[in-house]
Design a protein around this motif. Structure first.
Motif, short mmCIF file in Angstrom:
data_model
loop_
_atom_site.label_atom_id
_atom_site.label_comp_id
_atom_site.label_asym_id
_atom_site.label_seq_id
_atom_site.Cartn_x
_atom_site.Cartn_y
_atom_site.Cartn_z
N ASP A 66 113.60 57.72 6.55
CA ASP A 66 114.79 57.23 5.86
C ASP A 66 114.39 56.37 4.67
O ASP A 66 113.26 55.86 4.60
N GLU A 67 115.32 56.24 3.74
CA GLU A 67 115.17 55.27 2.65
C GLU A 67 115.72 53.95 3.15
O GLU A 67 116.84 53.89 3.69
N VAL A 68 114.98 52.87 2.97
CA VAL A 68 115.31 51.60 3.63
C VAL A 68 115.16 50.42 2.68
O VAL A 68 114.54 50.52 1.62
N LEU A 69 115.74 49.30 3.11
CA LEU A 69 115.49 48.00 2.50
C LEU A 69 114.73 47.17 3.53
O LEU A 69 115.16 47.06 4.68
N VAL A 70 113.61 46.58 3.11
CA VAL A 70 112.79 45.79 4.04
C VAL A 70 112.82 44.32 3.62
O VAL A 70 112.55 43.99 2.47
N SER A 71 113.16 43.46 4.57
CA SER A 71 113.15 42.01 4.36
C SER A 71 111.91 41.43 5.02
O SER A 71 111.54 41.85 6.13
N VAL A 72 111.28 40.47 4.35
CA VAL A 72 110.08 39.83 4.88
C VAL A 72 110.30 38.33 5.00
O VAL A 72 110.83 37.70 4.09
N PHE A 73 109.95 37.77 6.16
CA PHE A 73 110.02 36.32 6.39
C PHE A 73 108.64 35.90 6.88
O PHE A 73 108.21 36.27 7.97
#
Length: 469
Positions: A66-73
Motif C-alpha cells: 500500500d501507499e502509506v504515511l509513516v510517522s516517527v517518534f
C-alpha cells in the motif's frame, strides 16, 4: 513483558474503513520498519526527524502492499516513552493483516492488550491511575464519564495523594531513624506536625472515599427503575424516554415479564432505565418470576420512578376511595421496602384528567408529577427531576472524584491504617509500632499510583484494555 522487543498492533478499530493505523513500539521500532518502507523522497526512515510524516510505500519483497504515511517518534518523546512508528494506510482489512504479518516476520511480535499503555507506565510517561483512565476514556459514552476520565488522565487525585505520600514518607523516615537512637530517647519527628499531617490525610482519604458513590454511578450510568402496577404505562414511558419503540406496548396487563434495560444521556449524564414487570398478586409462574426480578432491580437502582394509573382512581369523574386507599398502600409499601432511595411518584395518563382532578390528586400525593407517556407530555420535566438527584457539583468544580473500585479499596485500606496511626499517637505508642502502621498506609496509597505494584495487579488492569492501546 520484554522491554527489548518491538510490539505491533492495529491502533484503529477492526474492519474496513477509510484509513487504518498500525503502531510499532520498541527500541528498534524504526530499524524494524525501515527495510519495508520506501519513501517517495530522498530521506530514509532512519534519517527522518522525530514527530514528522513521510509519504511512501510498504513492500513485501517486490510486492507493494500500500501507499502509506509513516510517522516517527524518536527517543522517549512518544506515548510509550520509547521509539514509535505509526503507519497510516488504507483501511482494508486485508492490507492491515498483511502489513502486521509482514512486520512480525521481520522480527516484531503482536502486542498484548494494553501493552502500549503498560510501556508508557513502566517508562514513567504516566502513573498507574492515569493509565487506567485511558481505558475509561475509550469506554466513555457520555459527557460525564468523559470528563471524569479526562480529570483522571490529567492527574486527578493521584497528584494530591502523591504529595501527601511524600510528606508521610518523610515522617516515616524520621520515625524509623528514632529506632536507631532508642536508647537516647530522642524524637526526630515533631509529633505536633505529624499529628496535623495525619489529620490532613484522614480528611483527604475520607473525601475521596465519599466521592466514589457519585463517581461510580456517573461512570457506569445511573440505574433508574420504572415500577408500578401492570398496564400503567411503564413500557410506554421507557419508549418515550428513549424516543424509540424499545419495549412492547399492549393493552394486555402483564405484557412485560422480564426487565428491559437501555441507556440514554440527559445533559451529559448517563441514565440506565429499567422497565420492570408490573407489581401485583399473580398465580402466573412466569409473571411471578418477573415481579421477583423487579424487586431485585429496585434494590440495585439509584432512583425509583413509580408510575400511577390515575384514570383508575376516578369513576364517573369522582375519586374512588377504595382505589385511592389501595394505591396509597402500594406507595407506602414500596417506600418502606426500599427506604433512603431517591423516589419519584408519577401520575401517568394525565392527559385524560381534568384540571380539578389533578388538583384533587395533588392533595393526596406529595410532590406528584403529572405526565402522559403516550403523548410524551411531561417527559422533559421528568428528565429535569432526575438530574436534580445527581450531585454533579464536584464534577462541575473539577474536584477529584473516585470512579475506580481498585482505587476505592486501596483508599479504604489507607484510611484504616492512618486511623491506627492516629490512635497510636493519641495513646503515645513507641516509634517502632507507629512505623508499622505508617508503612502499611504508604503501601495502600502507593497501590493507586503504581509506586507499589506487582505483575498480578498490572496483568489484571491491562488485560481489560483493547489491543493497540
Amino acid at each position: 513483558m520484554n522491554k527489548n522487543d518491538c510490539i505491533i498492533a492495529l491502533a484503529t478499530p477492526n474492519g474496513s474503513g477509510a484509513i487504518g493505523v498500525v503502531r510499532v513500539s520498541g527500541s528498534e521500532a524504526i530499524e524494524l520498519v525501515n527495510p519495508v518502507f520506501f519513501p517517495k523522497g530522498k530521506t530514509s526512515l532512519l534519517e527522518q526527524k522525530s514527530h514528522s510524516l513521510q509519504l511512501g510505500v510498504i513492500k513485501d519483497g517486490e510486492r507493494i502492499l500500500d501507499e502509506v504515511l509513516v510517522s516517527v517518534f524518536r527517543g522517549n518523546r512518544s506515548y510509550t516513552g520509547e521509539p514509535v512508528v505509526e503507519i497510516s494506510c488504507h483501511g482494508s482489512a486485508f492490507i492491515l493483516k498483511e502489513m502486521i504479518q509482514l512486520l512480525i516476520r521481520k522480527g516484531g511480535r503482536a502486542a498484548e492488550p494494553g501493552e502500549f499503555t503498560l510501556r508508557a507506565f513502566v517508562n514513567g510517561k504516566m502513573d498507574l491511575s492515569q493509565a487506567e483512565a485511558v481505558a475509561d476514556l475509550i469506554a466513555s459514552e457520555n459527557a460525564a464519564s468523559h470528563q471524569l476520565a479526562m480529570q483522571q488522565m490529567r492527574g486527578g487525585f493521584a497528584n494530591e495523594l502523591s504529595q501527601l505520600r511524600k510528606q508521610l514518607l518523610n515522617f516515616a523516615s524520621l520515625i524509623e531513624l528514632e529506632l536507631d537512637f532508642s536508647e537516647e530517647d530522642v524524637e526526630f519527628a515533631n509529633r505536633d506536625e505529624f499529628q496535623a499531617l495525619v489529620m490532613k490525610i484522614q480528611k483527604t482519604l475520607q473525601r475521596l472515599i465519599d466521592s466514589f458513590s457519585v463517581g461510580n454511578v456517573l461512570k457506569k450510568g445511573i440505574p433508574v427503575a420504572i415500577v408500578g402496577e401492570p398496564n400503567v404505562g411503564k413500557s410506554t414511558l421507557l419508549n418515550a424516554l428513549l424516543n424509540e419503540e424499545r419495549a412492547i406496548v399492549s393493552d394486555i396487563a402483564g405484557t412485560t415479564r422480564d426487565t428491559i434495560e437501555d441507556e440514554i444521556s440527559i445533559k451529559g449524564i448517563g441514565f440506565r432505565f429499567i422497565d420492570t414487570a408490573g407489581i401485583r398478586e399473580t398465580e402466573d409462574t412466569i409473571e411471578g418470576l418477573g415481579i421477583q426480578r423487579t424487586f431485585e432491580k429496585i434494590e440495585q437502582s439509584q432512583v425509583v420512578v413509580h408510575l400511577l394509573n390515575t384514570t383508575l382512581l376516578f369513576e364517573d369523574g369522582k375519586l374512588h376511595e377504595g382505589h385511592l386507599t389501595s394505591i396509597k398502600k402500594a406507595v407506602t409499601d414500596l417506600n418502606e421496602k426500599f427506604p433512603n432511595r431517591p423516589y419519584l411518584l408519577i401520575a401517568n395518563k394525565a392527559d385524560l384528567l381534568t384540571p380539578d382532578q389533578k388538583v384533587e390528586l395533588a392533595i393526596h400525593f406529595e410532590k406528584l408529577l403529572f405526565l402522559s407517556a403516550k403523548e410524551k407530555e411531561g417527559v422533559a420535566e421528568l428528565q429535569n427531576k432526575l438530574l436534580e438527584f445527581v450531585d454533579t457539583g464536584a464534577l462541575q468544580n473539577q474536584d477529584a472524584i473516585v470512579t475506580n473500585s481498585r482505587h476505592y479499596q486501596a483508599l479504604l485500606g489507607a484510611l484504616e491504617e492512618i486511623n491506627r496511626v492516629q490512635e497510636g499517637l493519641t495513646a503515645g505508642l513507641t516509634s517502632d509500632l507507629l512505623a508499622i502502621d505508617i508503612r502499611q498506609c504508604l503501601y495502600h496509597i502507593g497501590e493507586i499510583t503504581g509506586e507499589v505494584t506487582n505483575d498480578e495487579i498490572l496483568g489484571n488492569i491491562f488485560a481489560n484494555f483493547c489491543i493497540g492501546k
